[in-house]
Design a protein around this motif. Structure first.
Motif, PDB file in Angstrom:
ATOM      1  N   LEU A 171       0.837  -1.195   0.000  1.00  0.00           N
ATOM      2  CA  LEU A 171       0.000   0.000   0.000  1.00  0.00           C
ATOM      3  C   LEU A 171       0.877   1.252   0.000  1.00  0.00           C
ATOM      4  CD1 LEU A 171      -2.908   1.175   0.267  1.00  0.00           C
ATOM      5  CD2 LEU A 171      -2.542   1.181   2.723  1.00  0.00           C
ATOM      6  N   ALA A 172       1.922   1.246   0.836  1.00  0.00           N
ATOM      7  CA  ALA A 172       2.840   2.387   0.908  1.00  0.00           C
ATOM      8  C   ALA A 172       3.518   2.605  -0.449  1.00  0.00           C
ATOM      9  CB  ALA A 172       3.889   2.159   1.990  1.00  0.00           C
TER      10      ALA A 172
ATOM     11  N   ARG B  45       2.242   1.872  -3.455  1.00  0.00           N
ATOM     12  CA  ARG B  45       1.295   2.488  -4.383  1.00  0.00           C
ATOM     13  C   ARG B  45       1.056   3.945  -4.020  1.00  0.00           C
ATOM     14  NH1 ARG B  45      -3.888   0.179  -4.207  1.00  0.00           N
ATOM     15  NH2 ARG B  45      -3.407  -1.028  -2.349  1.00  0.00           N
ATOM     16  N   ALA B  46       0.979   4.218  -2.717  1.00  0.00           N
ATOM     17  CA  ALA B  46       0.729   5.587  -2.284  1.00  0.00           C
ATOM     18  C   ALA B  46       1.894   6.488  -2.689  1.00  0.00           C
ATOM     19  CB  ALA B  46       0.518   5.634  -0.770  1.00  0.00           C
TER      20      ALA B  46
ATOM     21  N   GLY C 133       3.498   6.431  -5.403  1.00  0.00           N
ATOM     22  CA  GLY C 133       3.282   6.882  -6.769  1.00  0.00           C
ATOM     23  C   GLY C 133       2.193   7.938  -6.863  1.00  0.00           C
ATOM     24  N   ASP C 134       1.335   7.995  -5.868  1.00  0.00           N
ATOM     25  CA  ASP C 134       0.215   8.918  -5.893  1.00  0.00           C
ATOM     26  C   ASP C 134       0.580  10.249  -5.238  1.00  0.00           C
ATOM     27  OD1 ASP C 134      -2.282  10.041  -6.061  1.00  0.00           O
ATOM     28  OD2 ASP C 134      -3.348   8.328  -5.248  1.00  0.00           O
ATOM     29  N   ASN C 135       1.195  10.190  -4.067  1.00  0.00           N
ATOM     30  CA  ASN C 135       1.487  11.415  -3.318  1.00  0.00           C
ATOM     31  C   ASN C 135       2.679  11.181  -2.390  1.00  0.00           C
ATOM     32  OD1 ASN C 135       1.523  13.672  -1.719  1.00  0.00           O
ATOM     33  ND2 ASN C 135      -0.682  13.737  -1.403  1.00  0.00           N
TER      34      ASN C 135
ATOM     35  N   MET D 189       2.860  13.089   1.015  1.00  0.00           N
ATOM     36  CA  MET D 189       1.975  12.535   2.026  1.00  0.00           C
ATOM     37  C   MET D 189       2.573  11.273   2.645  1.00  0.00           C
ATOM     38  SD  MET D 189      -1.684  10.675   1.616  1.00  0.00           S
ATOM     39  CE  MET D 189      -0.917   9.104   1.322  1.00  0.00           C
ATOM     40  N   VAL D 190       3.152  10.418   1.802  1.00  0.00           N
ATOM     41  CA  VAL D 190       3.683   9.148   2.295  1.00  0.00           C
ATOM     42  C   VAL D 190       4.825   9.388   3.282  1.00  0.00           C
ATOM     43  CG1 VAL D 190       4.825   7.008   1.619  1.00  0.00           C
ATOM     44  CG2 VAL D 190       2.943   7.890   0.264  1.00  0.00           C
TER      45      VAL D 190
ATOM     46  N   SER E 169       6.500   6.655   5.980  1.00  0.00           N
ATOM     47  CA  SER E 169       7.034   5.561   5.175  1.00  0.00           C
ATOM     48  C   SER E 169       8.156   6.123   4.302  1.00  0.00           C
ATOM     49  CB  SER E 169       5.924   4.964   4.312  1.00  0.00           C
ATOM     50  OG  SER E 169       6.465   4.023   3.419  1.00  0.00           O
TER      51      SER E 169
END
Lengths: 275, 306
Positions: B166-167, B169-170, B172-174, B177-178, B183
């Motif tokens: 999940l971390a 994929r996140a 790649g999104d933001n 934020m991660v 993370s």
């Protein structure tokens, strides 16, 4: 509470930050900040553009370290030189723009599952499960926005106010030592801003969060929190406790600013802004 | 007639499954962790080179194939570390790796441009023996490809929904934020790239054994082929969520190989295939744009990267 009531959650010692060191663009953003934040403090931070408010939050969140000699101590741990991803075990943050605090292509559930693991070690267990979903629903319910029924909706489909409220829940769900609100209502329309502000207050009170809230708006700074810090040119020039704060007016603040800084107050935007 | 169509489909199915590994790997880098890793053009022949050398040395072909995939994942680690540790832009990291791997692949193969496996035992022989089908039949190829594709699908489908996945994929999104949620985004990119390149090298190792030789030039065009599969998969299936993304990437590879195979069977000269690829990708990319235009929707200017 008893003996923990006066625990120091955060200490900034002689924190300086200079950008573009040694060039013609050199800017001293923080010029020796000393600040102690006690447990359950809710500090409003005001100051004009370039006063160093956001830079200070960035140092606390570990986005960049302060200049050598400065110290950042959270919960008794020296975190000065830890990378940002390890700072976040201590700090929860809501940014000015809703899109910074949330991942738009991922669902509400996935966003919360990421936030839930703040400060914990991530492993090969499933990121979410039935119990967590129940916990997420519970946390979303208190917002009163109906988000608890939309766990599988991509966050990109939410409005700015909904996203910022979700950011709030994400910043607090793992109960970090400090909550950093970085002008978190500045990009919202006035009505939504009031809603998000109310939700912030509700969550902070309920979770007994130690909070630092940067705002441009003096009225909000006076209305919220038990302590008010005013910054100017990279320094803390006014630090007012609860008793005095409750009797203050915006005019008193302007006077306090002029007295402490030795400059005339000319930032109309601060006075006129209603957000 | 039916036999011919059946043959076409069977062959495209096999190729789609193997090249689907590349498409899934590239989906992971280009779409999920948002790290456009061009280095796959080098890790594909690298997988082939490693497996060929090991098999000639007398290794068990299964272990040699796994070793090739592992070696490929190290390529991914190197590419992503150029970016995360040395702060080199991602596209350049990939280009640096393609050039460097050309020489490395030659070295791995003992300064030869190709290695023949014709007299060696490969995983295809082993599987043919195991299930009792004679070696060389398409069923064997499909079986090998299917087993690999299914294992990859289930492992990735599980992994991408774990806490680490999940971390990833996140990231790649933001990214901001991660990091803010504790993370290590650099580590996430390294993990993602190593998985992607491992898959691509695995495909290289399988193709090399299927064709009976490894060649230093076998990576040429892989990047475009992988991207074409990703883009076709995206355009046709418009996936949302992990499972559908993985399936779309493989299905995209199948559709792409089907087009190529049909074009070849229709008597098109092989030299025209790249033009077909170009047209396919253009059409797949333009369809959503035209759809929006028809609905009078505003379409933002195209990204200058990916």
């Amino acid at each position: 509470m008893g003996d923990t009531a006066n625990k120091n959650v955060l200490q900034l010692r002689d924190v300086k930050k200079i950008f573009s060191h040694g060039t013609i663009d050199e800017v001293t953003a923080l010029n020796g900040i000393n600040l102690t934040v006690q447990e359950q403090d809710f500090i409003s931070i005001i100051g004009s553009n370039g006063a160093g408010k956001s830079t200070m939050l960035n140092v606390i969140a570990g986005v960049f370290p302060p200049e050598r000699g400065g110290k950042v101590i959270i919960d008794g741990d020296d975190v000065t030189n830890l990378p940002e991803y390890r700072h976040s075990a201590y700090t929860g943050r809501v940014w000015q723009e809703p899109q910074v605090g949330t991942a738009s292509k991922m669902t509400i559930e996935e966003n919360l599952a990421m936030a839930y693991l703040r400060g914990k070690k991530r492993g090969l267990k499933a990121a979410s499960n039935k119990e967590l979903r129940a916990l997420f629903r519970e946390a979303l319910k208190q917002l009163g926005l109906g988000l608890e029924d939309r766990l599988n909706a991509p966050v990109g489909t939410l409005s700015g106010g909904q996203r910022q409220s979700l950011s709030l829940v994400m910043a607090t769900i793992s109960k970090p030592a400090i909550l950093l609100l970085d002008e978190h209502i500045a990009t919202l329309d006035p009505k939504t801003a009031q809603t998000v502000l109310k939700l912030s207050k509700m969550i902070i009170d309920k979770e007994k969060m130690t909070t630092m809230m940067v705002t441009h708006n003096m009225e909000i700074a006076l209305r919220f929190g038990n302590r008010l810090v005013m910054m100017h040119r990279g320094k803390v020039i006014v630090d007012i406790g609860e008793e005095r704060k409750n009797t203050l007016t915006i005019n008193d603040l302007v006077n306090a600013f002029e007295q402490a800084s030795g400059e005339k107050f000319d930032d109309d935007s601060v006075l006129l802004s209603h957000r | 007639m039916f036999e011919m169509i059946g043959g076409l489909l069977a062959f495209s199915f096999y190729e789609g499954l193997v090249f689907g590994l590349i498409a899934v790997g590239m989906y992971l880098t280009f779409r999920m962790i948002n790290f456009p890793d061009l280095g796959v053009e080098g890790s594909f022949p690298f997988g082939g080179a490693v497996v060929a050398v090991l098999i000639v040395k007398g290794w068990n072909p299964f272990i040699a194939t796994i070793a090739a995939a592992f070696a490929g994942s190290l390529v991914g680690v190197a590419t992503s570390m150029l970016n995360t540790k040395l702060r080199i832009p991602a596209l350049l990291c990939g280009i640096i790796m393609i050039v460097s791997l050309w020489s490395i692949n030659l070295r791995v193969m003992g300064n030869r441009a190709n290695i023949s496996l014709l007299r060696e035992e490969t995983i295809f022989h082993k599987i043919a023996d195991l299930v009792g089908i004679s070696y060389g039949r398409i069923e064997v190829d499909i079986l090998v490809a299917l087993v690999l594709a299914v294992i990859t699908f289930f492992v990735l489908n599980w992994f991408l929904c774990t806490q680490i996945g999940l971390a990833l994929r996140a990231t790649g999104d933001n990214e901001q934020m991660v990091r803010g949620l504790g993370s290590d985004t650099e580590m996430n990119i390294v993990i993602g790239c190593s998985i992607a390149n491992g898959l691509v090298a695995l495909a290289g190792a399988v193709i090399c054994q299927a064709q009976g030789f490894s060649d230093v030039g076998m990576g040429i065009g892989i990047l475009v082929m992988g991207l074409a599969s990703v883009i076709l998969g995206d355009a046709i299936f418009r996936p949302k969520g992990v499972t559908s993304m993985l399936l779309a990437a493989t299905a995209g590879a199948f559709v792409y190989r089907l087009f190529i195979t049909v074009a070849l069977r229709m008597g098109m000269p092989p030299g025209d295939l790249k033009l077909i690829t170009g047209l396919l990708v253009t059409i797949a990319l333009v369809i959503p744009f035209i759809r929006k235009k028809i609905r009078h929707e505003w379409v933002p200017p195209a990204s200058r990267l990916f």
